[in-house]
Each structure stands twice: as C-alpha cells, then as structure tokens.
Design a protein around this motif. Structure first.
Motif, PDB file in Angstrom:
ATOM      1  N   VAL A 259      42.439  54.721  42.133  1.00 39.61           N
ATOM      2  CA  VAL A 259      42.429  54.098  40.581  1.00 39.61           C
ATOM      3  C   VAL A 259      42.429  52.473  41.387  1.00 39.61           C
ATOM      4  O   VAL A 259      41.353  51.877  40.800  1.00 39.61           O
ATOM      5  CB  VAL A 259      44.284  53.584  39.748  1.00 39.61           C
ATOM      6  CG1 VAL A 259      43.916  52.562  38.493  1.00 39.61           C
ATOM      7  CG2 VAL A 259      44.430  54.852  40.114  1.00 39.61           C
ATOM      8  N   LEU A 260      42.957  52.142  42.567  1.00 38.13           N
ATOM      9  CA  LEU A 260      42.483  50.578  43.239  1.00 38.13           C
ATOM     10  C   LEU A 260      42.633  50.835  44.365  1.00 38.13           C
ATOM     11  O   LEU A 260      43.079  51.661  45.208  1.00 38.13           O
ATOM     12  CB  LEU A 260      43.819  49.546  42.551  1.00 38.13           C
ATOM     13  CG  LEU A 260      44.047  49.064  40.954  1.00 38.13           C
ATOM     14  CD1 LEU A 260      45.810  48.746  40.235  1.00 38.13           C
ATOM     15  CD2 LEU A 260      42.731  48.293  40.181  1.00 38.13           C
ATOM     16  N   ALA A 261      42.277  49.433  44.781  1.00 36.64           N
ATOM     17  CA  ALA A 261      41.990  49.350  46.636  1.00 36.64           C
ATOM     18  C   ALA A 261      42.992  48.193  46.755  1.00 36.64           C
ATOM     19  O   ALA A 261      42.469  47.123  46.245  1.00 36.64           O
ATOM     20  CB  ALA A 261      40.590  49.467  47.210  1.00 36.64           C
ATOM     21  N   VAL A 262      43.859  48.134  47.400  1.00 35.47           N
ATOM     22  CA  VAL A 262      43.647  46.729  47.858  1.00 35.47           C
ATOM     23  C   VAL A 262      43.357  46.054  49.357  1.00 35.47           C
ATOM     24  O   VAL A 262      43.668  46.898  50.216  1.00 35.47           O
ATOM     25  CB  VAL A 262      46.174  46.558  47.479  1.00 35.47           C
ATOM     26  CG1 VAL A 262      46.181  45.048  48.115  1.00 35.47           C
ATOM     27  CG2 VAL A 262      46.400  46.873  46.787  1.00 35.47           C
ATOM     28  N   ARG A 263      43.264  45.307  49.289  1.00 38.24           N
ATOM     29  CA  ARG A 263      42.049  44.996  50.359  1.00 38.24           C
ATOM     30  C   ARG A 263      42.458  43.465  51.070  1.00 38.24           C
ATOM     31  O   ARG A 263      42.717  42.407  50.527  1.00 38.24           O
ATOM     32  CB  ARG A 263      40.480  44.968  50.611  1.00 38.24           C
ATOM     33  CG  ARG A 263      39.736  44.651  51.346  1.00 38.24           C
ATOM     34  CD  ARG A 263      38.533  44.035  51.479  1.00 38.24           C
ATOM     35  NE  ARG A 263      38.286  43.277  50.564  1.00 38.24           N
ATOM     36  CZ  ARG A 263      36.583  42.884  50.010  1.00 38.24           C
ATOM     37  NH1 ARG A 263      35.235  44.004  50.430  1.00 38.24           N
ATOM     38  NH2 ARG A 263      36.170  41.792  49.304  1.00 38.24           N
TER      39      ARG A 263
END
Ligand code: AMP
Ligand code: GLY
Length: 428
Positions: free
Chosen positions: A377-381
């Motif tokens: 869904v999302l990627a937190v970088r």
C-alpha cells in the motif's frame, strides 16, 4: 526537460520524486500514476501495455524523456514504440527485455558472456526435471521460464514440492522451467544504468523479500530495503560492473539487442564471490527507493544520457553520506491476496517528519479519503545519518500510519539480520 514516467507503483513514485528534484527537469508527468504522485506530477490515463497509447501520450505532453517503470510493458515492447517516434526512452527494447522475460534466455546470455551465476539446466519434461534436481541436489531451485510476477521461483529442501512446481509450470503450453544450483549467501541488488555500451552503477541495496520477520513466510515483492551495505566489500559495485554488467552489455550488443535502461543485477554474495541470481530489466521495488534518496546526482540528466547513448558524457553518479531505509506497509492478506478500500490515516503526519517521504504503491482516492488499493500500500522512506538512524526515523514515521489489517516487518535493516537472511529456503 519534460519527463513522463509510466507505471503506478512505489518505484514510479520514487522516480517521480527524484526527477522533480532535478533542476534540469521542468515538467514531470506520470501515467497512470497514483494519488501520491499527484503532488509532484501531472497524471494522465493510459494503458501502460499499449506502445501506441504510451507513444501518443508522450507526443501529446511533449516529453523529452520517457521512463518505463515496470517489466511487463518493457517485455511487451512499449519502449520500442516510443523510440520509433523519435522520443528518448529509458528502458530496454522488447528483445533486450528478454533478459527478464525469459529465464532461459538470460541464462544463455550469462553463459555466453562468462558471467558468474548458478549452474542451471532448462527442462521441458518430468524426466529432465528429475535428472536436473538429482544432479544439483538439495536445496532445490526451480524457476518458471516465463514472467511470473515474483511467484515463479520455488526454493525448497522438499523434492516433491520441487517436482510439483516444475510440473505446474511445464504443463502450460510451451512451458519450461530452469532448475539450478542453490546459491548460499546474502542477497544484494545492484542497479546499473546502461546506454547500450557503457554503464554506471548505483549504490548497492538490500531487499527483504519474505512477508514475516526473520525471513519467514512466503516471498513478496519486497517488504523493505536499505542502503548503504556497510558490511559489504567497498568495491562490490566495481566488481559487478567488470564481471557482470560490461560482459552482458557486450553480449547483448553482439546479439543485435543492445541494452538501454536499468539492468537490475540480483546477486548472492557467496563464499566464492558474487554470483548472479537473476537479471531484471527495470529498477527494483522497494530496493531502489532508498538508493534514490541518497543519490547526489540529478536523476533526469543521468537517465536522459543513458537513453541517448551518451552516458560517458556524464560523471558516474555520486551518493550522499548517510543512509536511507524503506519500510513497506502491506494490506491484509498480502502476498496471497490483498484488501481494497480500507481507509488510511496518518500519511500527512508521517510525511511531515524531517527526511521522510511516504511513497504510494497501492492507494486510491474514495472521494477525498485515501484508501488501500493493492498488496503493498505505502512505503515509508527515511534518510538518516547512518542505517540505524534512518531505520529509527522510518519506523517512527510508519507508526503514525494506520489502516485495518496493516502488515509490516519490524526488522527491516536491523543488521545483521539482513546479512544472515540470505536466500531463504522453505522446508516444504
Ligand atoms: P528470482 O525471481 O530469480 O529472483 O528468485 C526469487 C528468489 O528466489 C530470489 O530472490 C532468491 O531468494 C531465491 N533464489 C532464486 N534463485 C536462487 C538460487 N540459485 N539459489 C538460492 N536462492 C535463489
Ligand atoms: N524487490 C524485488 C523486485 O523488484 O523484483
């Protein structure tokens, strides 16, 4: 320079962010794009698998450079259609994309080019499969010859499971499998920017492929990634350019299919040196996300030089000190299935943290609410002063995001776990 990125995932969102940060890039367009990209790019509808539709769109927006993100359109020849209109495109021709589109083809190229890789046999029936399994012994590695969206490979100690996977793949019309030697060692992703004859390497990264902590559970598209690999030999990229990338480019040229685009070298660092596990013909997702975060050189300028066959005109890419870590947030049921329509909260708060980008992979808008729309869904970088700092920042930001059924690993970039995980084997 006006740029157009084709694709909908986290990789393409990360590319869009990096292109928008290049002062030479005046416009960023994306198609079909996703809600996250809309903040920095103009979105357009397109069928990414249709070369003529993509080429029409590129003409309409006046693109100077088209970047094709995923493998399926590349294998289908979308880059050829754009190139035929005289528009620069970063991405291989359909014939060069066979390096990913056919495992047997890529093994054949590696053999001809003398690239270090696992010993392998291509088989199209049960007797050949049985003989190959016994020749290499356990753990068994059986790969579908065709593109299988990451689901084509079985690595197991259970001979019956290996035989069953091979039977499933060969039962399809023209179905073949590659049976190969097991490579023991940590896996590394190395992205080479290629212009057909020369290449520049990006900083190596590592991808955590299994769904659960400790490298347990089924393979996924990737649950997190980080760079740099402080534990790896410092000359790794140079060694891979010399032993793998340049010989492969020469062999592809000899075959009349020069490779322009990202050659993604998936490596196992074995006791006898780096060995190629696989080639892909595009950036890895999420592996490339932290790499783009620490890239010090302008991305559009680099990719345009590769697309134009003049990579020697630009200096090799530089990388910032420090590190970047990406943690993927997946939906309920992933990787077997995925959940759609669950309301996501906290994205703005997470993205407001210093050095953090929230990268969209499978999201959609339901009215003005952001909802899940895919497996990843999302990627937190997050950027940080070192891997531990980037990791702490990524998790602190990820803690702010929630949606029903959210799944994430808690051990991304927790060295030395990534080192030991290596090529995981299922016991059947
Ligand atoms: P591939 O689709 O070829 O990348 O394979 C998927 C995953 O299977 C890789 O990331 C590895 O973890 C594993 N794998 C593939 N080939 C081998 C091999 N020869 N030895 C050990 N593990 C492998
Ligand atoms: N993260 C692995 C891939 O993009 O294939």
């Amino acid at each position: 320079m006006k740029t157009l990125v084709i694709g909908t995932g986290g990789r393409e969102h990360a590319l869009v962010l990096a292109l928008a940060a290049d002062p030479a890039v005046t416009e960023v367009h994306a198609a079909p794009g996703n809600p996250g990209m809309a903040a920095v790019a103009t979105l357009h509808g397109v069928d990414p698998m249709s070369g003529s539709d993509v080429a029409d769109l590129a003409e309409r927006v006046g693109a100077d450079l088209v970047v094709v993100g995923p493998e399926a359109p590349l294998v289908a020849g979308v880059a050829d259609a754009v190139r035929a209109r005289g528009i620069a495109v970063f991405g291989p021709s359909g014939s060069a994309a066979r390096l990913e589109g056919s495992k047997a083809f890529s093994k054949d190229v590696m053999a001809a080019a003398g690239v270090p890789t696992a010993g392998a046999r291509t088989c199209d029936g049960p007797e050949e499969v049985a003989a190959a399994l016994d020749a290499f012994g356990p753990p068994y590695v059986v790969k579908d010859d065709a593109l299988a969206a990451g689901k084509g490979v079985v690595v197991t100690r259970d001979r019956d499971e290996a035989v069953a996977h091979a039977a499933l793949c060969t039962s399809r019309d023209g179905g073949r499998v590659v049976v190969e030697e097991f490579l023991d060692g940590p896996e590394v992703s190395l992205f080479a920017i290629c212009d057909g004859t020369t290449a520049h390497a990006l900083q190596p990264a590592q991808d955590f492929k299994r769904i659960f902590d400790g490298g347990r559970g089924p393979n996924t598209g990737g649950m997190g990634s980080y760079t740099p690999l402080t534990w790896a030999r410092p000359d790794l990229a140079e060694v891979v350019l010399a032993e793998v990338v340049r010989p492969t480019l020469a062999e592809m040229q000899r075959r009349g299919a020069p490779f322009v685009g990202c050659l993604y070298v998936g490596l196992a660092l074995t006791a006898s040196g780096p060995r190629v596990i696989e080639f892909n013909v595009r950036f890895g997702d999420p592996d490339v996300q932290p790499v783009l975060a620490v890239l010090g050189s302008p991305l559009g300028t680099l990719l345009a030089a590769a697309a134009d066959g003049r990579l020697t005109d630009v200096p090799p890419p530089s990388f910032r000190d420090g590190a970047a870590v990406t943690v993927v947030l997946a939906s309920a049921g992933y990787p077997e299935s995925s959940s759609k329509g669950d309301v996501i909260t906290g994205v703005e708060a997470a993205g407001a943290e210093p050095g953090v980008d929230v990268i969209h992979a499978g999201t959609a808008l339901d009215g003005d609410r952001l909802v899940t729309a895919g497996g990843r869904v999302l990627a937190v970088r997050a950027l940080g002063s070192d891997v531990a700092d980037a990791r702490a920042r990524a998790y602190a930001a990820a803690d702010r995001i929630s949606f029903p059924g959210l799944q994430r690993r808690s051990d991304i970039a927790a060295e030395p776990l990534g080192v030991v995980e290596g090529a995981s084997v299922t016991d059947g």
